[in-house]
Design an enzyme around this catalytic site. Structure first.
Site, short mmCIF file in Angstrom:
data_model
loop_
_atom_site.label_atom_id
_atom_site.label_comp_id
_atom_site.label_asym_id
_atom_site.label_seq_id
_atom_site.Cartn_x
_atom_site.Cartn_y
_atom_site.Cartn_z
N HIS A 40 0.82 -1.22 0.00
CA HIS A 40 0.00 0.00 0.00
C HIS A 40 0.86 1.27 0.00
O HIS A 40 1.68 1.46 0.90
CB HIS A 40 -0.91 -0.02 1.24
N HIS A 65 -7.73 8.30 -3.20
CA HIS A 65 -8.38 7.06 -3.62
C HIS A 65 -9.50 7.26 -4.64
O HIS A 65 -9.97 6.30 -5.23
CB HIS A 65 -8.93 6.30 -2.40
N ARG A 139 -14.59 13.22 24.02
CA ARG A 139 -14.60 12.94 25.45
C ARG A 139 -15.99 13.34 25.96
O ARG A 139 -16.27 14.53 26.16
CB ARG A 139 -13.49 13.72 26.14
N CYS A 186 -7.34 16.65 26.41
CA CYS A 186 -7.98 16.14 27.61
C CYS A 186 -6.91 15.98 28.69
O CYS A 186 -5.77 15.62 28.41
CB CYS A 186 -8.64 14.81 27.34
N TYR A 323 -10.57 16.54 37.73
CA TYR A 323 -9.70 17.48 37.03
C TYR A 323 -8.91 18.39 37.99
O TYR A 323 -8.92 19.61 37.87
CB TYR A 323 -10.51 18.31 36.02
C1 HEM Z 1 -2.41 6.02 -1.28
C2 HEM Z 1 -4.90 2.00 -2.33
C3 HEM Z 1 -6.66 1.90 2.22
C4 HEM Z 1 -4.37 6.08 3.18
C5 HEM Z 1 -2.96 4.94 -1.96
C6 HEM Z 1 -2.72 4.64 -3.35
C7 HEM Z 1 -3.40 3.51 -3.64
C8 HEM Z 1 -4.09 3.10 -2.45
C9 HEM Z 1 -3.44 2.77 -4.98
C10 HEM Z 1 -1.88 5.46 -4.32
C11 HEM Z 1 -2.78 6.40 -5.05
C12 HEM Z 1 -2.06 7.31 -6.03
O1 HEM Z 1 -1.17 8.06 -5.56
O2 HEM Z 1 -2.40 7.29 -7.20
C13 HEM Z 1 -5.56 1.60 -1.18
C14 HEM Z 1 -6.33 0.40 -1.06
C15 HEM Z 1 -6.80 0.36 0.24
C16 HEM Z 1 -6.35 1.57 0.90
C17 HEM Z 1 -6.57 -0.62 -2.17
C18 HEM Z 1 -7.64 -0.69 0.92
C19 HEM Z 1 -7.76 -1.91 0.51
C20 HEM Z 1 -6.25 3.06 2.85
C21 HEM Z 1 -6.68 3.50 4.16
C22 HEM Z 1 -6.04 4.70 4.43
C23 HEM Z 1 -5.21 4.98 3.29
C24 HEM Z 1 -7.66 2.74 5.05
C25 HEM Z 1 -6.11 5.62 5.61
C26 HEM Z 1 -6.50 5.33 6.80
C27 HEM Z 1 -3.62 6.38 2.08
C28 HEM Z 1 -2.74 7.53 2.00
C29 HEM Z 1 -2.19 7.52 0.71
C30 HEM Z 1 -2.71 6.36 0.02
C31 HEM Z 1 -2.50 8.56 3.12
C32 HEM Z 1 -1.23 8.54 0.14
C33 HEM Z 1 0.18 8.10 0.31
C34 HEM Z 1 1.14 9.15 -0.20
O3 HEM Z 1 0.77 9.92 -1.09
O4 HEM Z 1 2.23 9.19 0.35
N1 HEM Z 1 -3.79 4.00 -1.44
N2 HEM Z 1 -5.59 2.30 0.01
N3 HEM Z 1 -5.39 4.00 2.35
N4 HEM Z 1 -3.57 5.70 0.88
FE1 HEM Z 1 -4.58 4.01 0.46
N1 MTE Z 2 -18.93 19.41 27.72
C1 MTE Z 2 -20.04 18.74 28.04
N2 MTE Z 2 -21.22 19.40 28.01
N3 MTE Z 2 -20.00 17.44 28.40
C2 MTE Z 2 -18.80 16.74 28.45
O1 MTE Z 2 -18.79 15.55 28.77
N4 MTE Z 2 -16.34 16.87 28.22
C3 MTE Z 2 -15.23 17.80 28.42
C4 MTE Z 2 -15.30 18.97 27.45
N5 MTE Z 2 -16.63 19.52 27.41
C5 MTE Z 2 -17.60 17.44 28.15
C6 MTE Z 2 -17.73 18.79 27.75
C7 MTE Z 2 -13.89 17.20 28.32
S1 MTE Z 2 -13.30 16.41 29.70
C8 MTE Z 2 -13.08 17.41 27.23
S2 MTE Z 2 -11.50 16.83 27.20
C9 MTE Z 2 -13.60 18.12 26.04
O2 MTE Z 2 -14.96 18.49 26.17
C10 MTE Z 2 -13.47 17.22 24.82
O3 MTE Z 2 -13.96 17.85 23.68
P1 MTE Z 2 -14.19 16.99 22.36
O4 MTE Z 2 -15.04 15.80 22.71
O5 MTE Z 2 -14.81 17.90 21.38
O6 MTE Z 2 -12.81 16.54 21.92
MO MO Z 3 -11.14 15.78 29.32
#
Ligand code: HEM
Ligand code: MTE
Ligand code: MO
Length: 434
Positions: A40, A65, A139, A186, A323
């Site tokens: 990947h 993608h 949170r 948090c 806290y």
């Molecule tokens: C890049 C396929 C899942 C994040 C790519 C590219 C392909 C690909 C072909 C290159 C695209 C290009 O540049 O033309 C896939 C396939 C996946 C998958 C087949 C699942 C089966 C994921 C997931 C994530 C992810 C789940 C994020 C959580 C990225 C990132 C890039 C990338 C960040 C860019 C990498 C770079 O430019 O350095 N992927 N991907 N991919 N993918 Fe995926």
């Molecule tokens: N405000 C409400 N009304 N209820 C909550 O439970 N959690 C607090 C705060 N404000 C909370 C809240 C805590 S402990 C944190 S760390 C932040 O919201 C988290 O914000 P987020 O969930 O948007 O990241």
């Molecule tokens: Mo928090």
């Protein structure tokens, strides 16, 4: 055309590692991408975040993608289709106080479902300067309240018993929109690491109970001045906030900040209705939340219902009996909450997001990445990284950050260090922000 076997989402969910095979879904198709994981282009660890589930929520965040060749490549791995009749609605859900909680992104690392608490996976945390809303840590202490934006009113208790009641559109139109890029953290961020030294009570957060967003809303200062309060107020005063989320006894979440911070133009305290250019998501306080930059996340009250100025801090459990910081000699039997002040500004923080602990790294050049931030608007001036457990240090370079006004460095900075490593060596990586 070929006939494929049918699978339920639950069956797909059992394939989340190379040992059990790595399956994903796209639309109603099921794919076994085990052989593609190491190939990947975005890295194996990112692909594995989607293992056992749908690709769409991840691909929505990574637009690379959305190209025909990616779908073509995926098609080679098709092994089945989703059963048409799977995932029937759950009849027990109606009784559940959390049944009205919003849908969440499957990439979040969940530490508790009810109430919902989840963090950004470390692998994605420092990928972007602004944390995507869907991956921003959540949170919650209570169920997410269902707020109708049309009938929503913010109650602001002014001086002399005058009460201001603001609709969402009044909040938007009567006060200039102010935008602030601020990191929220948090108080429990990285607690799981503390627990390795000595067990501590609370959610086992890894390094992702922190995130950065561009918040947009009215300045709390403008609303307080409009309600009749002044720039100065003799004596000790606090601005108390109440959320619309309440415990079964009806007690709302609440917190307070000192009056001076609330009215200070340089403190940038917001009544935010926007997060990264979108309306505030439900998990993050829709329709209005407080954002107190540089201060522990607990004071940034979500689903804001009421603002009041008081001679005492918020009477809320979370202001009075949670806290707060204590000496390591204090435990749950001896703690006296009234003996310590409520946490406001947080100290300096930095963490390594890549590589992950225990990871095997390729020989040659090692890239270490992470974030650094300080509470109180204090700018982080440097991050030092050691590959030998702290004996010798190098200076990391900034990858991303914003130029902040003096004393208003509310956002984290992302850093990186590249260093040569010989094959077969074990490195103990340590970082330190100044
Ligand atoms: C890049 C396929 C899942 C994040 C790519 C590219 C392909 C690909 C072909 C290159 C695209 C290009 O540049 O033309 C896939 C396939 C996946 C998958 C087949 C699942 C089966 C994921 C997931 C994530 C992810 C789940 C994020 C959580 C990225 C990132 C890039 C990338 C960040 C860019 C990498 C770079 O430019 O350095 N992927 N991907 N991919 N993918 Fe995926
Ligand atoms: N405000 C409400 N009304 N209820 C909550 O439970 N959690 C607090 C705060 N404000 C909370 C809240 C805590 S402990 C944190 S760390 C932040 O919201 C988290 O914000 P987020 O969930 O948007 O990241
Ligand atoms: Mo928090």
């Amino acid at each position: 055309s070929r006939r494929y076997p049918r699978y339920t989402r639950e069956e797909v969910g059992r394939h989340r590692s190379p040992q059990d095979r790595v399956w994903v879904t796209h639309g109603t198709d099921v794919f076994d991408v085990t052989d593609f994981v190491e190939l990947h282009p975005g890295g194996a660890e990112k692909l594995l975040l989607a293992a056992g589930g749908a690709l769409e929520p991840f691909w929505a965040l990574y637009a690379v993608h959305n190209q025909p060749h990616v779908l073509e490549l995926l098609r080679e791995f098709k092994v089945g289709e989703l059963s048409p009749d799977e995932a029937p609605p759950d009849p027990a859900a109606a009784q559940d106080p959390f049944a009205g909680d919003p849908p969440r992104h499957p990439g979040l690392r969940v530490s508790s479902r009810k109430p919902f608490n989840a963090e950004t996976p470390a692998e994605l945390l420092a990928e972007r300067f602004l944390t995507p809303n869907e991956l921003f840590f959540t949170r919650n202490h209570l169920p997410v309240p269902a707020v109708d934006p049309g009938s929503y009113r913010l109650r602001v208790e002014g001086p002399g018993g005058r009460v201001l009641s603001l609709s969402l559109s009044e909040l938007r139109s009567r006060f200039p929109k102010h935008e602030v890029t601020a990191t929220l953290q948090c108080a429990g961020n990285r607690r799981s690491e503390m627990s390795r030294v000595r067990p501590v009570k609370g959610l086992p957060w890894d390094i992702g109970a922190i995130g950065t967003a561009r918040w947009g809303g009215a300045r709390l200062r403008d609303v307080l001045l409009h309600a009749g309060f002044g720039e100065e107020r003799a004596g000790e005063w606090h601005v108390c906030f109440e959320g619309l989320d309440a415990d079964p006894g009806g007690a709302p979440y609440g917190a307070s900040i000192p009056y001076g911070r609330a009215v200070s133009p340089g403190a940038d305290v917001l009544l935010a209705y926007e997060m990264n250019g979108e309306e505030l998501p439900r998990d993050h306080g829709f329709p209005v939340r407080v954002v107190v930059p540089g201060v522990v996340g607990a004071r940034s009250v979500k689903w804001l219902g009421r603002v009041a100025v008081s001679a005492a801090e918020s009477p809320s459990h979370w202001q009075q009996n949670d806290y707060k910081g204590f000496s390591p000699c204090v435990d749950w039997d001896s703690v006296d909450y009234s003996a310590a002040p409520a946490i406001q500004e947080l100290p300096v923080q930095s963490a390594i997001t890549h590589p992950r602990p225990g990871a095997a790294v390729p020989p040659g050049e090692l890239t270490v990445k992470g974030y650094a931030w300080s509470g109180g608007g204090r700018d982080v001036v440097r991050v030092d990284v050691s590959l030998d457990g702290g004996r010798s240090w190098r200076v990391a370079r900034w990858v991303e950050g914003e130029r902040a006004a003096l004393g208003r460095a509310w956002a984290w900075k992302l850093w990186e260090l590249r260093a040569p490593v010989a094959a077969g060596t074990e490195v103990e990586i340590v970082c330190k922000a100044v």
